[in-house]
Every structure is written in structure tokens, then in C-alpha cells.
Scaffold this motif. Structure first.
Motif, PDB file in Angstrom:
ATOM      1  N   GLY A   1      -1.975  10.757  -0.126  1.00 50.87           N
ATOM      2  CA  GLY A   1      -2.476  10.055   1.049  1.00 50.87           C
ATOM      3  C   GLY A   1      -1.403   9.608   2.016  1.00 50.87           C
TER       4      GLY A   1
ATOM      5  N   ASP B   1       0.831  -1.209   0.000  1.00 52.49           N
ATOM      6  CA  ASP B   1       0.000   0.000   0.000  1.00 52.49           C
ATOM      7  C   ASP B   1       0.862   1.255   0.000  1.00 52.49           C
ATOM      8  OD1 ASP B   1      -2.624   1.380   0.318  1.00 52.49           O
ATOM      9  OD2 ASP B   1      -1.749   1.987   2.232  1.00 52.49           O
TER      10      ASP B   1
ATOM     11  N   LEU C   1       0.075  15.155   0.582  1.00 49.10           N
ATOM     12  CA  LEU C   1      -1.305  15.057   1.056  1.00 49.10           C
ATOM     13  C   LEU C   1      -2.185  14.402  -0.003  1.00 49.10           C
ATOM     14  CD1 LEU C   1      -3.587  15.762   3.028  1.00 49.10           C
ATOM     15  CD2 LEU C   1      -3.613  18.069   2.073  1.00 49.10           C
ATOM     16  N   GLU C   2      -2.017  14.820  -1.246  1.00 43.31           N
ATOM     17  CA  GLU C   2      -2.820  14.277  -2.337  1.00 43.31           C
ATOM     18  C   GLU C   2      -2.566  12.783  -2.532  1.00 43.31           C
ATOM     19  OE1 GLU C   2      -1.792  16.695  -5.665  1.00 43.31           O
ATOM     20  OE2 GLU C   2      -2.573  18.539  -4.751  1.00 43.31           O
TER      21      GLU C   2
ATOM     22  N   THR D   1       1.038   9.591   5.234  1.00 46.22           N
ATOM     23  CA  THR D   1       1.080  10.033   6.626  1.00 46.22           C
ATOM     24  C   THR D   1       2.521  10.395   7.005  1.00 46.22           C
ATOM     25  OG1 THR D   1       1.534   7.830   7.539  1.00 46.22           O
ATOM     26  CG2 THR D   1      -0.790   8.437   7.173  1.00 46.22           C
TER      27      THR D   1
ATOM     28  N   ASN E   1       1.000  16.768   4.929  1.00 45.63           N
ATOM     29  CA  ASN E   1       0.645  15.354   4.799  1.00 45.63           C
ATOM     30  C   ASN E   1      -0.742  15.104   5.403  1.00 45.63           C
ATOM     31  OD1 ASN E   1       0.901  14.391   7.712  1.00 45.63           O
ATOM     32  ND2 ASN E   1       2.939  15.241   7.393  1.00 45.63           N
ATOM     33  N   VAL E   2      -1.213  13.860   5.303  1.00 46.49           N
ATOM     34  CA  VAL E   2      -2.567  13.523   5.757  1.00 46.49           C
ATOM     35  C   VAL E   2      -2.763  13.818   7.237  1.00 46.49           C
ATOM     36  CG1 VAL E   2      -4.164  11.604   6.130  1.00 46.49           C
ATOM     37  CG2 VAL E   2      -2.949  11.800   3.969  1.00 46.49           C
ATOM     38  N   ASP E   3      -1.750  13.582   8.056  1.00 45.99           N
ATOM     39  CA  ASP E   3      -1.886  13.812   9.499  1.00 45.99           C
ATOM     40  C   ASP E   3      -2.151  15.281   9.826  1.00 45.99           C
ATOM     41  OD1 ASP E   3      -1.493  11.142  10.104  1.00 45.99           O
ATOM     42  OD2 ASP E   3       0.666  11.358  10.318  1.00 45.99           O
TER      43      ASP E   3
ATOM     44  N   LYS F   1       1.219   4.297  -2.866  1.00 47.20           N
ATOM     45  CA  LYS F   1       1.144   5.735  -2.622  1.00 47.20           C
ATOM     46  C   LYS F   1       2.370   6.447  -3.192  1.00 47.20           C
ATOM     47  CE  LYS F   1      -1.553   5.428   1.677  1.00 47.20           C
ATOM     48  NZ  LYS F   1      -1.560   5.781   3.126  1.00 47.20           N
TER      49      LYS F   1
END
Length: 224
Positions: free
Chosen positions: A155, A6, A152-153, A157, A128-130, A10
Motif C-alpha cells: 500500500g 501508518d 504495491l501490495e 505511495t 506502487n499504489v499511485d 506499511k
């Protein structure tokens, strides 16, 4: 930790996204996120199509500025530094909950000015996502000024960025999280050069004692 399927997915998506951008300016602080973003841009687009942009401000410690320059130099990428102007903005100095919005507006406005001069098509930054879990009014400035956030786009962390950074051999992979000095001052207490300087000196003293991650809070009841 290993790079999972995964996480690799990303990372591949991030590289594909960056590959469409041609020539970019990267807002670079020298932290974990911006260092990984800068390295990825270099690997995908080539050094000749990257400009690392650092805003110089009393709200960031001098040691952080020096470290950012060293990291960028180690990557062999061209850099530009500009004195940020948020300390001239009363809206920022008032230190409302929108403080970060005003700061980022100044930073990214300057970044776009340099980007246009240098023929860069996009301005990138390292959220980032966080970061979405916290109150981040600076995100509004990104949106308004058309600044892209590739991590961020994709996904990613913070922990995932650290894993990928380590895989790339980046010395920043285990760097403690940093925040600007103005975040140590409670909302409603005006931001001044004196308060920022006091915080910076106090944190430098604690780091000299061997503490790697510290936050010195300046309370309104303290004398300047």
C-alpha cells in the motif's frame, strides 16, 4: 517529513512479505521505486539472495542505464543486464495503447529466464499504489507472468517511498520520475530507433542546460 505510525506499519508489512521469499530477482531500473525495493530486499534477505536485473533497451536513455549500474554497485549487490527484445516485436513497434504490455512481457519473460537459471524463486518489480491511478497495461504482463509487486501490495505511495528512501540514505529519494522514451511518441506513430534517438538527444541537451525533469514529445508531423 517524518515516518508516521501508518507508514511504519506499511514498511513493516513490506519487510515481512519480502522475508518469506528467500531468494529473488529484482527488476531494477535505478529509479526511486526499484532502488527502494532493492535496498529493502538486501536488508531483509541479504545480498547473497538478491539479483538485480536490468533490461537494456533503446527505449531508455544511456545515462539512465549507467546510473542504474552505479546505484546497484553502491549497494554491493550482484547484477545482470540483458538486451530486451521489444524492438523486434511488431506489436510493440506499432505503438498501440497496449505498447507497455508488450514491452513488459518481453522484459519479464527475460527476467524469469535469468531467475530460473540463478535459482531465484520470485521476480519482483517496483510498482506502487499511485501507479494504479494511471493507464498501465504493463500491469497485465505482471499478472500473467507471476511477477510480484511488494510495494504495491504493502500500500505504499510514491511520496511514502521517497520518505522511506531518504530515511535509508538512498540518493534516489529525490530523483525525478522517469518514463521510457517510447512514451513520448503518440499512439499510432510507429516506434523507430531514429525517433527514440532524436528524443534522447533532445532531452540530454535540455538537461545540460540545467533542467532536471523534461519530456520531449515527438509529434507525427515532425520529420525524422
Amino acid at each position: 517529513m517524518q515516518v508516521t505510525h501508518d507508514l511504519q506499519r506499511k514498511c513493516d508489512a513490506l519487510q515481512r512479505s519480502i522475508g518469506t521469499l528467500k531468494k529473488v530477482l529484482v527488476a531494477f531500473s535505478g529509479g526511486v521505486d526499484s532502488a527502494f525495493l532493492l535496498k529493502t530486499c538486501i536488508d531483509v534477505l541479504g545480498r547473497e539472495n538478491i539479483l538485480a536485473f536490468t533490461g537494456l533497451s533503446p527505449t531508455y536513455p544511456h545515462s539512465e542505464k549507467e546510473e542504474a549500474q552505479k546505484v546497484a554497485a553502491s549497494m554491493g549487490v550482484r547484477t545482470v543486464t540483458v538486451n530486451s527484445s521489444e524492438m523486434e516485436d511488431e506489436n510493440f513497434l506499432m505503438n498501440t495503447p497496449e505498447r507497455c504490455y508488450h514491452c513488459k512481457s518481453h522484459l519479464f519473460t527475460s527476467a524469469w529466464e535469468i531467475a530460473r537459471q540463478e535459482g531465484c524463486f520470485f521476480v519482483l518489480e517496483g510498482s506502487n499504489v499511485d501507479d494504479l491511478k494511471d493507464f498501465r497495461p504493463g500491469r497485465k504482463a505482471c499478472t500473467e507472468l507471476g511477477v510480484k509487486s511488494p510495494l504495491l501490495e504493502a500500500g505504499l505511495t510514491k511520496d511514502e517511498i521517497r520518505i522511506l528512501s531518504r530515511k535509508l540514505g538512498l540518493a534516489t529519494h529525490n530523483k525525478p520520475a522517469q518514463a521510457c522514451l517510447s512514451s513520448r511518441i503518440p499512439y499510432g506513430v510507429p516506434i523507430t530507433l531514429e525517433r527514440l534517438g532524436s528524443i534522447e538527444r533532445s532531452e540530454a541537451f535540455l538537461r545540460a542546460l540545467g533542467m532536471s525533469q523534461v519530456r520531449v514529445r515527438h509529434h507525427a508531423t515532425c520529420s525524422d
